[in-house]
Design a protein around this motif. Structure first.
Motif, PDB file in Angstrom:
ATOM      1  N   THR A 348      13.740   2.703 -16.417  1.00  0.00           N
ATOM      2  CA  THR A 348      13.438   2.361 -17.206  1.00  0.00           C
ATOM      3  C   THR A 348      12.903   1.662 -17.949  1.00  0.00           C
ATOM      4  N   GLY A 349      11.301   1.797 -17.000  1.00  0.00           N
ATOM      5  CA  GLY A 349      10.200   1.268 -17.403  1.00  0.00           C
ATOM      6  C   GLY A 349       9.729  -0.299 -16.642  1.00  0.00           C
ATOM      7  N   VAL A 350      10.609  -0.548 -16.282  1.00  0.00           N
ATOM      8  CA  VAL A 350      10.826  -2.562 -15.349  1.00  0.00           C
ATOM      9  C   VAL A 350       9.204  -1.977 -14.381  1.00  0.00           C
ATOM     10  N   LEU A 351       7.857  -3.273 -14.724  1.00  0.00           N
ATOM     11  CA  LEU A 351       7.450  -2.972 -13.473  1.00  0.00           C
ATOM     12  C   LEU A 351       7.952  -3.512 -12.727  1.00  0.00           C
ATOM     13  N   ARG A 421      -1.435  -3.198 -18.823  1.00  0.00           N
ATOM     14  CA  ARG A 421      -0.396  -2.375 -19.934  1.00  0.00           C
ATOM     15  C   ARG A 421      -0.466  -1.914 -18.533  1.00  0.00           C
ATOM     16  N   CYS A 422       0.548  -0.637 -18.790  1.00  0.00           N
ATOM     17  CA  CYS A 422       1.277   0.188 -18.506  1.00  0.00           C
ATOM     18  C   CYS A 422       0.114   0.887 -16.839  1.00  0.00           C
ATOM     19  N   PRO A 423       0.020   0.107 -16.029  1.00  0.00           N
ATOM     20  CA  PRO A 423      -0.563   0.707 -14.884  1.00  0.00           C
ATOM     21  C   PRO A 423      -0.760   2.632 -14.801  1.00  0.00           C
ATOM     22  N   SER A 424       0.322   3.130 -15.239  1.00  0.00           N
ATOM     23  CA  SER A 424       0.797   4.670 -15.080  1.00  0.00           C
ATOM     24  C   SER A 424      -0.016   5.374 -16.911  1.00  0.00           C
ATOM     25  N   GLU A 435      13.711 -13.220 -20.128  1.00  0.00           N
ATOM     26  CA  GLU A 435      14.062 -11.611 -18.949  1.00  0.00           C
ATOM     27  C   GLU A 435      12.877 -11.856 -18.191  1.00  0.00           C
ATOM     28  N   VAL A 436      13.009 -11.496 -16.812  1.00  0.00           N
ATOM     29  CA  VAL A 436      11.762 -11.540 -15.780  1.00  0.00           C
ATOM     30  C   VAL A 436      11.196 -10.340 -15.642  1.00  0.00           C
ATOM     31  N   ALA A 437      11.910  -9.644 -16.408  1.00  0.00           N
ATOM     32  CA  ALA A 437      11.280  -7.964 -16.254  1.00  0.00           C
ATOM     33  C   ALA A 437      10.322  -8.523 -17.206  1.00  0.00           C
ATOM     34  N   ILE A 438       9.294  -7.263 -16.753  1.00  0.00           N
ATOM     35  CA  ILE A 438       7.988  -6.805 -17.541  1.00  0.00           C
ATOM     36  C   ILE A 438       8.119  -5.598 -17.765  1.00  0.00           C
ATOM     37  N   TYR A 439       7.776  -4.467 -18.768  1.00  0.00           N
ATOM     38  CA  TYR A 439       7.817  -3.053 -19.178  1.00  0.00           C
ATOM     39  C   TYR A 439       7.440  -2.080 -19.800  1.00  0.00           C
ATOM     40  N   CYS A 440       7.088  -1.022 -19.836  1.00  0.00           N
ATOM     41  CA  CYS A 440       6.516   0.056 -20.046  1.00  0.00           C
ATOM     42  C   CYS A 440       7.059   0.040 -21.210  1.00  0.00           C
ATOM     43  N   VAL A 441       6.954   0.126 -22.386  1.00  0.00           N
ATOM     44  CA  VAL A 441       8.269   0.490 -23.714  1.00  0.00           C
ATOM     45  C   VAL A 441       7.877   1.913 -23.855  1.00  0.00           C
ATOM     46  N   PRO A 446       4.202   9.228 -18.345  1.00  0.00           N
ATOM     47  CA  PRO A 446       4.569   9.917 -17.057  1.00  0.00           C
ATOM     48  C   PRO A 446       5.515   9.210 -15.690  1.00  0.00           C
ATOM     49  N   ALA A 447       4.845   7.800 -15.420  1.00  0.00           N
ATOM     50  CA  ALA A 447       5.843   7.725 -14.148  1.00  0.00           C
ATOM     51  C   ALA A 447       6.979   7.368 -14.547  1.00  0.00           C
ATOM     52  N   GLN A 448       7.634   7.234 -15.674  1.00  0.00           N
ATOM     53  CA  GLN A 448       8.738   6.730 -16.085  1.00  0.00           C
ATOM     54  C   GLN A 448       9.547   7.886 -15.612  1.00  0.00           C
ATOM     55  N   LEU A 449       8.941   8.924 -16.675  1.00  0.00           N
ATOM     56  CA  LEU A 449       9.698   9.861 -16.178  1.00  0.00           C
ATOM     57  C   LEU A 449       9.725  11.023 -14.744  1.00  0.00           C
ATOM     58  N   VAL A 450       8.565  10.166 -13.784  1.00  0.00           N
ATOM     59  CA  VAL A 450       9.230  11.179 -12.480  1.00  0.00           C
ATOM     60  C   VAL A 450      10.134   9.616 -11.857  1.00  0.00           C
ATOM     61  N   ARG A 451      10.119   9.155 -12.370  1.00  0.00           N
ATOM     62  CA  ARG A 451      11.649   8.368 -11.645  1.00  0.00           C
ATOM     63  C   ARG A 451      12.455   9.067 -12.267  1.00  0.00           C
TER      64      ARG A 451
END
Length: 530
Positions: A348-351, A421-424, A435-441, A446-451
């Motif tokens: 879901t993009g959560v780091l 920045r997103c590490p992926s 919210e507590v979570a940090i997101y890649c939007v 690619p990392a989101q797609l893998v998951r």
């Protein structure tokens, strides 16, 4: 026992160093309630010292930690001398150790008693704080900690706040008459649910967290302000009588436990009385399996010879009774170095941060990574790269970093800064208000797609056998999947799959067949996968 592999020229210096180190750690554990090494590490150091002293008895000194139970009492509390010392227990770690113990006591029994005549009482080994409660005329007059086994601390006012400790006995009107004087021994502990709530409250106030329920219970009992103790929701189990005057004759340990229960003391309902030593071993294994479902922490099982006359005949060696032994469960905590903090990008993009650790054995499993939960929790605990950290692993729960050992923090350790920045994919990250979570939007990350693919094909979703995260990574890197819908077009790319590392004709055909079979899954499976 074989001699430890150390050079004789360094033995005296090594023993002295081990003595000093163990005495320091005992002080941290028993007096400050703030250990800086795990129980397993302490046990290993103690075992090394015992081996060295057994091989070189001329080097044993009165101040060696092998000659005493724990650490001196804190100076803030009045010292209490125990009329009968509160001894420690020898340890066993497997069935062979238990059978060896049975063999040892069998050789020491009086001639008219055989090993097969013995009865045993098996009890949970509560992981709390041992205390001794003295009653005179049925009234609680003193409560003391074990301390070093000879002297403890007078914490009467604090123990009066523990609701499961009777202030007067018998509690029930139809209970047995109170003896003129009795010392009841037991364990003060903090139930796991209350421990979790306490740490949540500590975090909300920005105060330090407790590493485990044992430390929280010990800290509560040793509060100078008993009002603080009263807020900690402590509990108590009685497990022995130190001595009794003016009471009934008790010939065995199980009789003593029954007597305590009838007086109104809480006694564990999970106690086994048996004459079958194989049943003792079976009970231990059963308890090890139950450990993660208990409402309190238990770090082992205590096995005792039942009859007091036999206990007296067997006696005590050093500071431990021959007639009892503690079977220690595998450790659930250890200390190790945090090598780096890495970030995982979820479907879901959560780091999510996680710790890369110097490999450490916890309960027979080598742990190399551990959860850091989220960036807010990471900052609150102030965990830094290079720290020595406490790592906990319980049951099937993912290992987690509990806290750093600040006393062992490197001088150059710096607070961790969450990524911007997103590490992926390298795109900027975002945090929603509140919210507590940090997101890649970035939806194309690619990392989101893998998951997402990993979840789609998982057992609880479309259940595509042989399609794990490694396969997902390969197919995405090869450009064969850009969306989960592409999974069902892979049959047209058989030759491209065959060219991937580790894929032969059989593996490729099995994968494609499993994908085809997943089309028969019910609609609710597809909804879950999406």
């Amino acid at each position: 026992m074989s001699q430890p592999p150390f050079e004789d020229t360094n033995i005296s210096e090594l023993i002295a160093r081990l003595r000093d180190e163990l005495n320091y750690h005992a002080y941290r554990y028993y007096t400050l309630d703030d250990p800086v090494i795990s129980d397993a590490e302490y046990d290993r150091l103690m075992q090394t010292l015992r081996q060295l002293e057994e091989a070189h008895p001329e080097l044993i000194t009165p101040d060696s930690p092998t000659q005493r139970v724990g650490a001196p009492p804190r100076p803030e509390f009045r010292k209490v001398v125990h009329p009968i010392p509160m001894t420690s227990l020898a340890n066993a770690f497997n069935d062979d150790d238990m059978r060896a113990w049975l063999g040892r006591i069998g050789r020491l029994l009086p001639d008219d008693i055989a090993v097969t005549d013995l009865a045993f009482v098996v009890e949970p080994k509560f992981d709390g704080l041992a205390v001794a409660l003295t009653y005179e005329g049925g009234v609680l007059v003193r409560g003391a900690t074990r301390g070093d086994g000879i002297e403890g601390e007078d914490v009467t006012e604090n123990l009066r706040t523990v609701r499961s400790i009777p202030l007067r006995i018998p509690v029930a009107a139809d209970g047995p008459a109170a003896p003129s004087r009795i010392e009841v021994r037991g364990e003060v502990y903090l139930p796991i649910a209350d421990f979790n709530q306490l740490n949540q409250e500590q975090a909300a106030r920005g105060e330090r967290l407790y590493a485990n329920p044992r430390n929280a219970a010990a800290g509560a009992v040793r509060q100078l302000d008993s009002r603080v103790t009263a807020r900690r929701r402590l509990a108590f189990f009685a497990y022995a009588i130190g001595y009794v005057e003016g009471g009934p004759r008790l010939d065995s340990h199980h009789e003593a436990l029954d007597y305590l229960r009838r007086l109104g003391f809480p006694v564990s309902p999970d106690i086994l009385y048996t004459r079958d030593f194989d049943e003792v071993l079976h009970f231990i294994q059963t308890w090890m399996e139950r450990r993660d479902r208990l409402p309190y922490e238990a770090d082992g099982v205590v096995v005792k010879v039942d009859r007091f006359s036999v206990q007296q005949a067997l006696g005590i060696v050093g500071n431990a009774p021959r007639w009892a032994i503690a079977y220690k469960f595998p450790a659930r905590e250890a200390t190790t170095q945090l090598l780096s903090i890495e970030v995982n990008v979820g479907r879901t993009g959560v780091l999510t941060p996680y710790a890369v650790l110097e490999p450490v054995n916890i309960g027979g499993v080598t742990v190399r990574q551990a959860s850091l939960h989220n960036f807010e929790d990471l900052a609150r605990k102030d965990i830094r790269v290079g720290d020595t950290v406490v790592v906990k692993r319980a049951g099937d729960v993912i290992p987690q970093v509990v806290k750093p050992i600040l006393e062992r923090r490197p001088a150059d350790a710096r607070p961790y800064e969450p990524p911007t920045r997103c590490p992926s994919c390298g795109e900027p990250v975002a945090r929603a208000a509140g919210e507590v979570a940090i997101y890649c939007v970035n939806a194309a990350c690619p990392a989101q797609l893998v998951r997402r693919v990993e979840y789609f094909v998982s057992r609880g979703a479309m259940d595509i056998v042989g399609f794990g995260i490694r396969v997902a990574e390969q197919l995405i890197q090869a450009g064969l999947i850009t969306d989960v819908a592409d999974i069902y077009g892979l049959a047209a790319h058989r030759d491209a799959i065959l060219a991937l590392e580790g894929f032969g004709p059989k593996k490729t055909d099995n994968l494609l067949a499993a994908i085809e079979a997943s089309k028969q899954q019910p609609l609710e499976r597809l909804v879950t996968a999406l």
